[in-house]
Design an enzyme around this catalytic site. Structure first.
Site, mmCIF file in Angstrom:
data_model
loop_
_atom_site.group_PDB
_atom_site.id
_atom_site.type_symbol
_atom_site.label_atom_id
_atom_site.label_comp_id
_atom_site.label_asym_id
_atom_site.label_seq_id
_atom_site.Cartn_x
_atom_site.Cartn_y
_atom_site.Cartn_z
ATOM 1 N N HIS A 44 0.860 -1.179 0.000
ATOM 2 C CA HIS A 44 0.000 0.000 0.000
ATOM 3 C C HIS A 44 0.900 1.233 0.000
ATOM 4 O O HIS A 44 1.852 1.296 0.782
ATOM 5 C CB HIS A 44 -0.866 0.040 1.270
ATOM 6 N N GLN A 146 2.686 -12.983 6.359
ATOM 7 C CA GLN A 146 1.470 -12.414 6.958
ATOM 8 C C GLN A 146 0.304 -13.390 6.847
ATOM 9 O O GLN A 146 -0.023 -13.871 5.764
ATOM 10 C CB GLN A 146 1.096 -11.106 6.265
HETATM 11 C C1 3PY Z 1 -3.351 -5.545 8.293
HETATM 12 O O1 3PY Z 1 -3.717 -5.131 9.403
HETATM 13 O O2 3PY Z 1 -4.084 -6.139 7.493
HETATM 14 C C2 3PY Z 1 -1.992 -5.323 7.894
HETATM 15 O O3 3PY Z 1 -1.573 -5.801 6.875
HETATM 16 C C3 3PY Z 1 -1.161 -4.474 8.794
HETATM 17 O O4 3PY Z 1 -0.179 -3.883 8.170
HETATM 18 MG MG MG Z 2 -3.085 -6.601 5.618
#
Ligand code: 3PY
Ligand code: MG
Length: 254
Positions: A44, A146
């Site tokens: 982003h 992530q």
């Molecule tokens: C989220 O909260 O989705 C993130 O990727 C944080 O950076």
């Molecule tokens: Mg995110």
């Protein structure tokens, strides 16, 4: 630098911040301010591989550890940002073990992976580094995965079995959207899932990270064993300060 960062992560805790600006001065300020790491965001925000190169130079000046968050569709980006000197990569929306294996494959030279080889890049000091030292040092780059979507949550056990990830990072905003409560990062269902992911990761011997935008949440997650916390974003922190200053100098109080 990479070894020291990994050691601090193992023994203690590392404090970071996201960056969405393109001005190297911001990165220097974060380093001077004492942050351990910065996540420079290509998922982003306006940055590109070209603008990020100067930000990485600024990180080196102040010793702040630079991690680059690539986009979900990352097949060429991971090698590109490692080539220009990122010390770590952070990959959003990991959904399953195959996604995790692909990240490792793209981030490591053989025998751990199949990252494209070039020793005439900034990360290899433009060829002045001994090639074999470069290959082995480069293979220590930090890998952050992530978990933030329904599939990732479902497959967390398999993801944790993949060799090579240093940190599992929970994205609370995307996670809240996945759970049907977009933006409600303190919703009990989000908190419950975050706690489950933390427990499983800690049990699996993988460090956990997350994003917070309040001090309360930083304290809460740190207290529950999260060791890599990114506190907010440079632009948001600057905005908050601007609002505070304007209120103060116009007599509105804080
Ligand atoms: C989220 O909260 O989705 C993130 O990727 C944080 O950076
Ligand atoms: Mg995110």
């Amino acid at each position: 630098m990479i070894r020291d960062f990994k050691q601090k992560l193992k023994d203690d805790f590392v404090a970071g911040i996201f960056s969405k600006t393109s001005d190297p001065a911001f990165i220097e300020i974060m380093g001077r301010g004492g942050f351990d790491f910065v996540i420079i965001d290509l998922e982003h925000g306006p940055n590109s591989v070209q603008t990020v190169q100067n930000l990485l130079c600024a990180a080196e000046v102040t010793g702040i550890f630079p991690i680059i968050r690539v986009k979900e569709d990352n097949s060429s980006l991971i090698g590109e940002v490692l080539d220009i000197g990122a010390c770590g990569i952070q990959v959003p929306h990991i959904n399953n073990a195959d996604d995790a294996k692909e990240v490792v494959m793209l981030s490591r030279f053989a025998p751990l992976g199949m990252r494209g080889v070039c020793r005439f890049v900034r990360a290899a000091d433009y060829s002045s580094m001994d090639r074999f030292s470069y290959f082995s040092e480069a293979n220590e780059a930090v890998i952050v995965l992530q978990i933030e979507g329904p599939e990732g949550i479902e497959n967390i056990d398999r993801v944790l079995e993949v060799e090579g990830a240093d940190i599992i990072f929970i994205g609370p905003y995307d996670l809240s959207q996945s759970l049907g409560v977009p933006g409600e990062v303190d919703h009990p269902s989000v908190e419950k899932k975050m706690k489950e992911i933390i427990e499983k990761s800690v049990r699996g011997g993988v460090a956990v990270g997350t994003f917070v935008d309040t001090y309360e949440n930083a304290d809460k997650w740190r207290g529950l064993g999260v060791k890599y916390i990114a506190y907010s974003v440079d632009v948001g922190i600057f905005y908050d300060k601007c609002v505070e200053v304007v209120k103060r100098i116009t007599g509105g109080g804080v």
